[in-house]
Design a protein around this motif. Structure first.
Motif, PDB file in Angstrom:
ATOM      1  N   TRP A  48      -7.702  -6.496  -5.693  1.00  0.00           N
ATOM      2  CA  TRP A  48      -7.520  -5.333  -4.804  1.00  0.00           C
ATOM      3  C   TRP A  48      -8.806  -5.046  -4.038  1.00  0.00           C
ATOM      4  CZ3 TRP A  48      -3.429  -1.295  -5.376  1.00  0.00           C
ATOM      5  CH2 TRP A  48      -3.620  -0.210  -4.510  1.00  0.00           C
ATOM      6  N   HIS A  51      -9.731  -7.627  -1.406  1.00  0.00           N
ATOM      7  CA  HIS A  51      -8.903  -7.549  -0.199  1.00  0.00           C
ATOM      8  C   HIS A  51      -9.401  -6.444   0.724  1.00  0.00           C
ATOM      9  CE1 HIS A  51      -5.419  -7.774   2.417  1.00  0.00           C
ATOM     10  NE2 HIS A  51      -5.306  -6.456   2.317  1.00  0.00           N
ATOM     11  N   GLU A  55     -10.959  -7.112   4.485  1.00  0.00           N
ATOM     12  CA  GLU A  55     -10.270  -6.599   5.662  1.00  0.00           C
ATOM     13  C   GLU A  55     -11.126  -5.592   6.425  1.00  0.00           C
ATOM     14  OE1 GLU A  55      -7.479  -8.013   6.851  1.00  0.00           O
ATOM     15  OE2 GLU A  55      -7.997  -9.339   5.185  1.00  0.00           O
ATOM     16  N   GLU A  75      -1.232  -3.431   1.585  1.00  0.00           N
ATOM     17  CA  GLU A  75      -1.414  -4.887   1.490  1.00  0.00           C
ATOM     18  C   GLU A  75      -1.996  -5.275   0.137  1.00  0.00           C
ATOM     19  OE1 GLU A  75      -2.430  -5.485   6.271  1.00  0.00           O
ATOM     20  OE2 GLU A  75      -4.023  -5.569   4.757  1.00  0.00           O
ATOM     21  N   ALA A  76      -2.994  -4.505  -0.319  1.00  0.00           N
ATOM     22  CA  ALA A  76      -3.634  -4.806  -1.602  1.00  0.00           C
ATOM     23  C   ALA A  76      -2.639  -4.653  -2.747  1.00  0.00           C
ATOM     24  CB  ALA A  76      -4.838  -3.896  -1.811  1.00  0.00           C
ATOM     25  N   ARG A  79      -0.395  -7.610  -2.822  1.00  0.00           N
ATOM     26  CA  ARG A  79      -1.092  -8.772  -3.382  1.00  0.00           C
ATOM     27  C   ARG A  79      -1.130  -8.704  -4.906  1.00  0.00           C
ATOM     28  NH1 ARG A  79      -5.115 -12.041  -0.702  1.00  0.00           N
ATOM     29  NH2 ARG A  79      -4.758 -12.048   1.540  1.00  0.00           N
TER      30      ARG A  79
END
Length: 230
Positions: A48, A51, A55, A75-76, A79
């Motif tokens: 997490w 990422h 980003e 997004e995290a 993932r």
């Protein structure tokens, strides 16, 4: 404790400085995946955090258009879910808002309250507007104003984020004190002319021998005493 003279406005970083982001995220991951052991949860936390760091750096370098932390956290969370085999949409959706439920460090709420009796106090965070609003409420952080880097479509240490606080403060940057547990954050503030105070936290980014911040403190009580001493 020596005073910090000439300060009119105090600005605080939030994530890591006033709230314990890693433990909060870790607790939310463990809640979504109760069968996972500590080592597995820590691995997912690292996924997490990596990422988000990548980003935000890509955005800062112009390789991605600005998106706020709500997008990056979704997004995290996805993932983490993909890596862990989590396919419950409700659990993933809750995990995506983990950054809005981070616990404060034990000295944060009271220190802000004490300081706000003497100074205008601002929060300045990379957290998006909505996340920052909900995080402040959850953690009991009380400001005169909280500013999100979303207003500048940028992430610290981009100078335009610090200028948000300088503009709101309405005084020369050398009369604005930036407080953070991250040396990289204070270097960014210093580059815009702000004064700087490092506060040690277990999860922070400590100064190097070449950093020349105005003051360094072991906690917020020391900082408040230095600012309010007569």
């Amino acid at each position: 404790m020596a005073q910090i003279p000439g300060i009119e406005v105090v600005v605080f970083d939030v994530l890591g400085t006033l709230v314990d982001e890693p433990s909060g995220l870790r607790a939310e991951i463990r809640g979504a995946l109760p069968g996972f052991d500590d080592a597995s949860v820590d691995e997912l936390l690292t996924l997490w955090q990596r990422h988000r760091e990548v980003e935000e750096r890509r955005i800062g370098q112009g390789h991605r258009a600005y998106v706020n932390t709500e997008v990056i956290d979704r997004e995290a969370a996805q993932r983490v879910a993909d890596h862990a085999g989590l396919d419950d949409p409700a659990a993933i959706a809750r995990l995506a808002t983990a950054g809005q439920r981070l616990p404060p460090w034990s000295d944060s709420p009271a220190a802000l309250e004490r300081l706000a009796r003497r100074f205008p106090v601002l929060g300045l965070s990379n957290a998006g507007r909505t996340s920052l609003l909900r995080l402040n409420a959850h953690a009991g952080l009380r400001w005169h104003q909280a500013l999100s880097g979303e207003a500048a479509l940028a992430y610290k240490p981009a100078p335009e984020v610090y200028r948000l606080a300088i503009d709101v403060a309405g005084c020369p940057p050398e009369r604005v004190l930036m407080v953070a547990a991250h040396a990289w954050d204070l270097r960014g503030a210093q580059a815009t002319g702000m004064r700087t105070a490092y506060v040690r936290r277990p999860v922070g980014d400590p100064p190097t021998s070449s950093d020349a911040f105005d003051r360094r403190f072991n906690g917020l009580d020391e900082l408040v005493t230095a600012l309010t001493a007569r």
